[in-house]
Write an enzyme that holds these catalytic residues in place. Structure first.
Site, PDB file in Angstrom:
ATOM      1  N   GLY A   1     155.106  26.714  28.211  1.00 27.23           N
ATOM      2  CA  GLY A   1     155.026  27.430  26.941  1.00 27.23           C
ATOM      3  C   GLY A   1     155.567  28.834  27.081  1.00 27.23           C
ATOM      4  N   GLY A   2     154.946  29.766  26.369  1.00 25.00           N
ATOM      5  CA  GLY A   2     155.397  31.158  26.421  1.00 25.00           C
ATOM      6  C   GLY A   2     154.853  31.898  27.641  1.00 25.00           C
TER       7      GLY A   2
ATOM      8  N   GLU B   1     155.466   1.412  33.140  1.00 23.92           N
ATOM      9  CA  GLU B   1     155.246   2.858  33.099  1.00 23.92           C
ATOM     10  C   GLU B   1     156.499   3.734  33.314  1.00 23.92           C
ATOM     11  OE1 GLU B   1     152.279   4.866  32.790  1.00 23.92           O
ATOM     12  OE2 GLU B   1     153.830   6.393  32.838  1.00 23.92           O
TER      13      GLU B   1
ATOM     14  N   ASP C   1     151.699   4.257  30.105  1.00 22.66           N
ATOM     15  CA  ASP C   1     150.674   3.213  29.981  1.00 22.66           C
ATOM     16  C   ASP C   1     149.431   3.697  29.239  1.00 22.66           C
ATOM     17  OD1 ASP C   1     152.112   1.209  31.154  1.00 22.66           O
ATOM     18  OD2 ASP C   1     151.332   1.549  33.156  1.00 22.66           O
TER      19      ASP C   1
ATOM     20  N   GLN D   1     148.002  -2.248  32.034  1.00 20.80           N
ATOM     21  CA  GLN D   1     147.298  -0.976  31.817  1.00 20.80           C
ATOM     22  C   GLN D   1     147.298  -0.461  30.375  1.00 20.80           C
ATOM     23  OE1 GLN D   1     147.237   3.644  33.373  1.00 20.80           O
ATOM     24  NE2 GLN D   1     148.341   2.211  34.607  1.00 20.80           N
TER      25      GLN D   1
END
Ligand code: CAO
Length: 419
Positions: free
Chosen positions: A251-252, A140, A172, A17
């Site tokens: 995140g925030g 993977e 991959d 892959q």
């Protein structure tokens, strides 16, 4: 329509892959990609996870569209000569063999440069050159573990709190996409210097690059001893490594997966809901909770965090009689970042994705037509056309002819099983 990579000749010595995803994308954009495969068997994915007996598996067809296929035993002398001729007349060679395989075949970087100083050699390996694991073969999930994704994905407590693998091909296809950027950079570099170069991406590095924010979190944790946006905060203790955060926003913006109508029987009756710090008022309006707008327990992200799970429970209660689509249709009016959790079946039948070319139906000589994921990159002046993957060795004779082999020589190469 002009295809910008037209004229770039690529020896696609890739399999499975990571490498094929890279060369497929370059082929979509116009490169002439010749896949080199072992005679008789070819890329292992041709026969892995087949859904139709004796026909190339979807695993292969979905990663090798727009390519040509040449069979070649590169361990024979005649095979090596053919590969040498190809190296002399190509721009790029891409490979993702196990460590040292190309060298053992006789094609070291030094030898390749001797044959063609303009050649760009692009490689995927599990770990980078010189790494203490450089000898390891990698698939993977091994890369997801080595690159930091597994230790930071999943649940931090309960029955299934072990490190968790993502279904997305972070090791991959993601590595292949990094490699494609490297190849195009080296190609532009070659226009300036006249020389090729070796481009390498390790799967560990490519995964780590996607886990950048988790390394951010490790350093914050080292300094502060807590991570305020994780579901553990402020009620549970933090250890000294970034914990797994379940479905928390990375995140925030706090976020969570919320149940919708039908979740008891439909495994995907959920939405992802995000609480943007600066956009609290629209959430209150959407939920019919105007009093939250001025309540000091709710007005700032910091005030909300200790009871963020209660807030999510309230939202879940609000959408419990709504389907995931109805819920999103309500929240989108208030500019709230959210989406339904979509199954592969829903994506496959999504009209917008079909219209944009993100999912395409492609004809194949033996299996009839199949669906594949088209180019995720959209251009104003290029509409990548996805064509079917080649049958094993479909273009062998054509490629040999282009290298100057006569019909008799080609016949002999077939008879000797070199091609
Ligand atoms: N003619 C003759 N020999 C060929 C050939 C051809 N056309 N194509 C490949 N071979 C040979 C190689 O030369 C190698 O021979 P030696 O080991 O004897 O030198 C042999 O086939 C096996 O190659 P391999 O090590 O790449 O294959 P594998 O199935 O044992 O391992 C994989 C597969 C993916 C683990 C390994 O290739 C690897 O680690 N690649 C780098 C990382 C990577 O890309 N992994 C992701 C794959 S996508 O999930």
């Amino acid at each position: 329509m002009n295809k910008p990579l037209q004229g770039i000749r690529i020896i696609d010595f890739t399999h499975v892959q990571a490498g094929p995803a890279c060369t497929q994308m370059l082929a979509w954009f116009g490169a002439d990609v010749i896949k080199v495969e072992r005679p008789g068997s070819g890329d292992v994915t041709r026969s892995q996870l087949r859904d139709i007996p004796d026909v190339d598996a979807l695993y292969f067809t979905m990663l090798n569209s727009n390519k040509k296929s040449l069979t070649l035993d590169t361990k024979t002398q005649a095979g090596k000569e053919i590969l040498e001729k190809m190296i002399k007349t190509s721009d790029v060679m891409v490979e993702n063999f196990g460590p040292g395989a190309l060298d053992r075949m006789g094609f070291t970087w030094e030898r390749i440069q001797e044959l063609n100083p303009k050649m760009i050699l692009a490689s995927v390996k599990g770990f980078s050159d010189g790494h203490h694991y450089e000898d390891l073969k990698v698939y993977e999930n091994v890369a997801q573990c080595a690159g930091g994704a597994a230790s930071t994905t999943g649940w931090w407590k309960g029955e299934h709190s072990e490190p968790t693998i993502s279904a997305a091909a972070l090791g991959d296809s993601n590595t292949g996409m990094h490699l494609a950027i490297g190849i195009l950079t080296a190609y532009i570099g070659r226009q300036q210097t006249g020389r090729g170069q070796k481009v390498a991406v390790s799967m560990q590095d490519a995964v780590l690059n996607l886990c950048r924010v988790k390394m951010r979190d490790q350093q914050r944790l080292d300094r502060l001893g807590y991570l305020e946006e994780y579901p553990q905060y402020p009620h549970e203790a933090f250890g000294d490594v970034v914990p797994r955060g379940g479905n928390a926003g990375g995140g925030g913006q706090p976020g969570w997966i919320l149940k919708c109508k039908g979740w008891e029987t439909d495994p995907n009756a959920y939405i992802y809901f995000t609480v943007q710090g600066h956009a609290w008022a629209p959430i209150c309006d959407a939920l019919g909770k105007p009093e939250w707008k001025t309540d000091p327990n709710y007005t700032t992200p910091k005030a909300r965090q200790p009871h963020i799970m209660d807030i999510f429970a309230t939202i879940e209660d609000f959408i419990k009689d709504k389907t995931k689509y109805e819920a999103v249709d309500i929240f989108r009016k208030y500019d709230i970042p959210c989406a339904p959790v979509l199954s592969m079946k829903e994506l496959l039948n999504d009209e917008s994705l079909r219209k944009s070319g993100s999912i395409v139906e492609v004809p194949h000589k033996e299996r009839g037509s199949y669906f594949t994921v088209g180019s995720p990159i959209k251009f104003s002046d290029l509409k990548p056309e996805v064509t079917g993957s080649p049958l094993l060795g479909e273009n062998t004779d054509e490629v040999l002819e282009s290298l100057g082999y006569s019909q008799d020589q080609i016949k002999a190469l077939h008879a000797d099983k070199v091609v």
